[in-house]
Design an enzyme around this catalytic site. Structure first.
Site, PDB file in Angstrom:
ATOM      1  N   HIS A  13      15.720  -5.028 108.911  1.00  0.00           N
ATOM      2  CA  HIS A  13      16.315  -3.708 108.661  1.00  0.00           C
ATOM      3  C   HIS A  13      17.811  -3.832 108.392  1.00  0.00           C
ATOM      4  O   HIS A  13      18.341  -3.199 107.450  1.00  0.00           O
ATOM      5  CB  HIS A  13      16.070  -2.804 109.864  1.00  0.00           C
ATOM      6  CG  HIS A  13      16.717  -1.470 109.747  1.00  0.00           C
ATOM      7  ND1 HIS A  13      16.245  -0.472 108.903  1.00  0.00           N
ATOM      8  CD2 HIS A  13      17.834  -0.953 110.360  1.00  0.00           C
ATOM      9  CE1 HIS A  13      17.026   0.581 108.987  1.00  0.00           C
ATOM     10  NE2 HIS A  13      17.995   0.317 109.875  1.00  0.00           N
ATOM     11  N   GLY A  45       9.667 -21.506  92.990  1.00  0.00           N
ATOM     12  CA  GLY A  45       9.294 -21.542  94.395  1.00  0.00           C
ATOM     13  C   GLY A  45      10.460 -21.227  95.300  1.00  0.00           C
ATOM     14  O   GLY A  45      11.625 -21.319  94.899  1.00  0.00           O
ATOM     15  N   LEU A  87       8.745 -22.092 100.754  1.00  0.00           N
ATOM     16  CA  LEU A  87       8.066 -21.563 101.940  1.00  0.00           C
ATOM     17  C   LEU A  87       6.561 -21.811 101.935  1.00  0.00           C
ATOM     18  O   LEU A  87       5.915 -21.669 102.970  1.00  0.00           O
ATOM     19  CB  LEU A  87       8.310 -20.051 102.048  1.00  0.00           C
ATOM     20  CG  LEU A  87       9.715 -19.632 102.467  1.00  0.00           C
ATOM     21  CD1 LEU A  87       9.849 -18.123 102.388  1.00  0.00           C
ATOM     22  CD2 LEU A  87      10.028 -20.118 103.867  1.00  0.00           C
ATOM     23  N   GLY A  88       5.976 -22.178 100.799  1.00  0.00           N
ATOM     24  CA  GLY A  88       4.530 -22.329 100.713  1.00  0.00           C
ATOM     25  C   GLY A  88       3.990 -23.386 101.664  1.00  0.00           C
ATOM     26  O   GLY A  88       3.086 -23.118 102.468  1.00  0.00           O
TER      27      GLY A  88
END
Length: 474
Positions: free
Chosen positions: A265, A432, A435-436
């Site tokens: 947030h 990319g 994070l994959g």
């Protein structure tokens, strides 16, 4: 009624049961000799009454005889007749056929034979073992039971009567134990073993509950188990500490989720204002390479924040949403789709038959894990991608390999870190975010598995995944 205090300590219970078992075994061993008929013992009352009746019959039968030699000869003749009947037909002789022996007050046997018979030698032995002539005893000699002395009056003189009878019963279990020490040891073990097995079972139950709870935590299931706080005090304390640890982990995960929500947030608010300010600047000043670059990097930063939040959310929820899934239900549709995509890129993707086994997992997370590996191989492979699944000892061995440029050996462990990209191929311009494979590694680890990267025989990268499977139904 006074009640014994309940033993709750583990060591107290072990010692109590151990000493109770030893006491029971000791009592059995010490009491066994009292049941051995080969030792001098009291005559049972029913049998003693039969002996008294036989004594009275002898006294009545020889009441008119004044010669003790004649009486002894008659009794000896009866003994010889009994022995002759034994050799001729053992079925005619019953256990109630007595052999009678007469002794004087000094214990001397009145016999007309010069050489003592085995029965007379048994009588002499029993005479020496009798401490009180007023207390008749009995003793077993091989297969011959001898009883006495019983006071008897013959030929106007007081004598003692000893009665023998053939012991036709088979050797008792106790006699066999005394004759064979190994059998006695075996009987002792049979008495103590059930108690010791019960003790081992009772002590192992809390440990097994704790073991099962630890395995659930290893699978990522952070559930509090009230049964862990039962049993002895040591296991209750361990179980309470274990539940407290699980509770603390759950609280830590909840706080992490709340922290990430707050961070997202706080980061999204300035990013939104930054994009609005950039849009206003473009409207006033027109398009420029600098403003376009700001907008691109802003979008990229927002995408990275979303990916991080998705990764964190899957890490937190994976231990809560577990279900049993067949491997084919998890990955068959995914492999068919990726095979079609590889064909559109003029590449070959092949895979073997998916094993008919099941996996307890978070379905979305496991599908995402394999998808990341396969799409990574499709993107960086040149022409060929091979996928192989094998089952070995209730564990799934899954390999994905390609014929691309591969990854340097020193960087193969680092590719599973978030945002890490190999400089030669996996840079930011490849599309990319790094994070994959991090998501894949995290998913495999949460399911108690392992993943590693190595050199493929095809020349590119080989990713090997090992996962525990559910036991196959028999």
């Amino acid at each position: 009624m006074m009640r014994l205090p309940k033993i709750t300590s583990l060591y107290g219970r072990i010692f109590a049961i151990f000493w109770f078992t030893m006491f029971l075994v000791l009592m059995v061993v010490l009491s066994l000799p009292h049941f051995d008929p080969r030792k001098v013992s009291d005559i049972p009352d029913p049998y003693y009454q039969r002996l008294i009746q036989a004594r009275d019959n002898i006294q009545r039968h020889f009441a008119d005889q004044s010669s003790i030699e004649f009486i002894v000869s008659q009794l000896s003749s009866n003994l010889r007749n009994n022995e002759h009947d034994d050799h001729r037909n053992s079925d005619k002789r019953r256990d109630s056929s007595f052999d009678f022996f007469i002794t004087d007050a000094d214990g001397n046997i009145l016999s007309l034979q010069g050489r003592p018979t085995p029965e007379e030698r048994a009588v002499r032995n029993l005479v020496t073992n009798i401490e009180n002539v007023n207390n008749p005893q009995q003793k077993l000699y091989g297969r011959y039971m001898l009883s006495g002395p019983i006071p008897i009056r013959l030929a106007q003189t007081d004598y003692y009567l000893y009665v023998g009878v053939k012991w036709s019963r088979p050797p008792s279990f106790l006699i066999q134990l005394f004759d064979h020490p190994f059998q006695l040891l075996l009987a002792t073990m049979l008495i103590s073993t059930p108690l010791l097995l019960w003790l081992a079972w009772a002590l192992s139950q809390p440990a097994r509950r704790l073991e099962r709870a630890a395995k659930r935590v290893a699978r990522g299931e952070f559930d509090i188990d009230p049964s862990l706080e039962k049993g002895t005090s040591e296991f209750r304390q361990a179980g309470a500490s274990f539940n407290q640890m699980v509770k603390a982990v759950n609280q830590m995960i909840s706080r992490q989720q709340r922290l990430l929500s707050d961070i997202s947030h706080e980061l999204r608010s300035p990013l939104t204002r930054l994009r609005m300010a950039n849009s206003l600047a473009q409207r006033k000043q027109g398009q420029s390479p600098e403003l376009t670059r700001i907008d691109t990097e802003t979008q990229r930063l927002e995408s990275m924040i979303n990916n991080l939040l998705d990764l964190s959310r899957m890490q937190i929820d994976s231990h809560m949403n577990r279900e049993r899934q067949p491997l084919a239900s998890l990955w068959e549709a995914l492999l068919e789709d990726t095979q079609y995509e590889a064909e559109q890129m003029e590449k070959s993707l092949t895979y073997n038959t998916i094993p008919d086994r099941a996996l307890l997992c978070h379905p979305q997370l496991m599908m995402s894990a394999l998808e990341n590996i396969v799409r990574n191989a499709i993107y960086y492979g040149k022409t060929t991608i091979l996928i192989n699944m094998q089952v070995d000892s209730n564990r799934l061995m899954l390999t994905v390999e390609d014929d691309g440029d591969g990854v340097p050996k020193e960087e193969r462990e680092a590719i599973f870190r978030p945002f890490y990209r190999v400089s030669t191929a996996r840079d930011a311009h490849s599309g990319g975010r790094g994070l994959g494979l991090a998501i894949t590694e995290n998913a495999i680890r949460q399911h108690n598995g392992s993943i590693e990267a190595s050199q493929s025989d095809l020349g590119g990268l080989k990713v090997t995944v090992e996962l525990p499977l559910e036991q196959k139904d028999k």
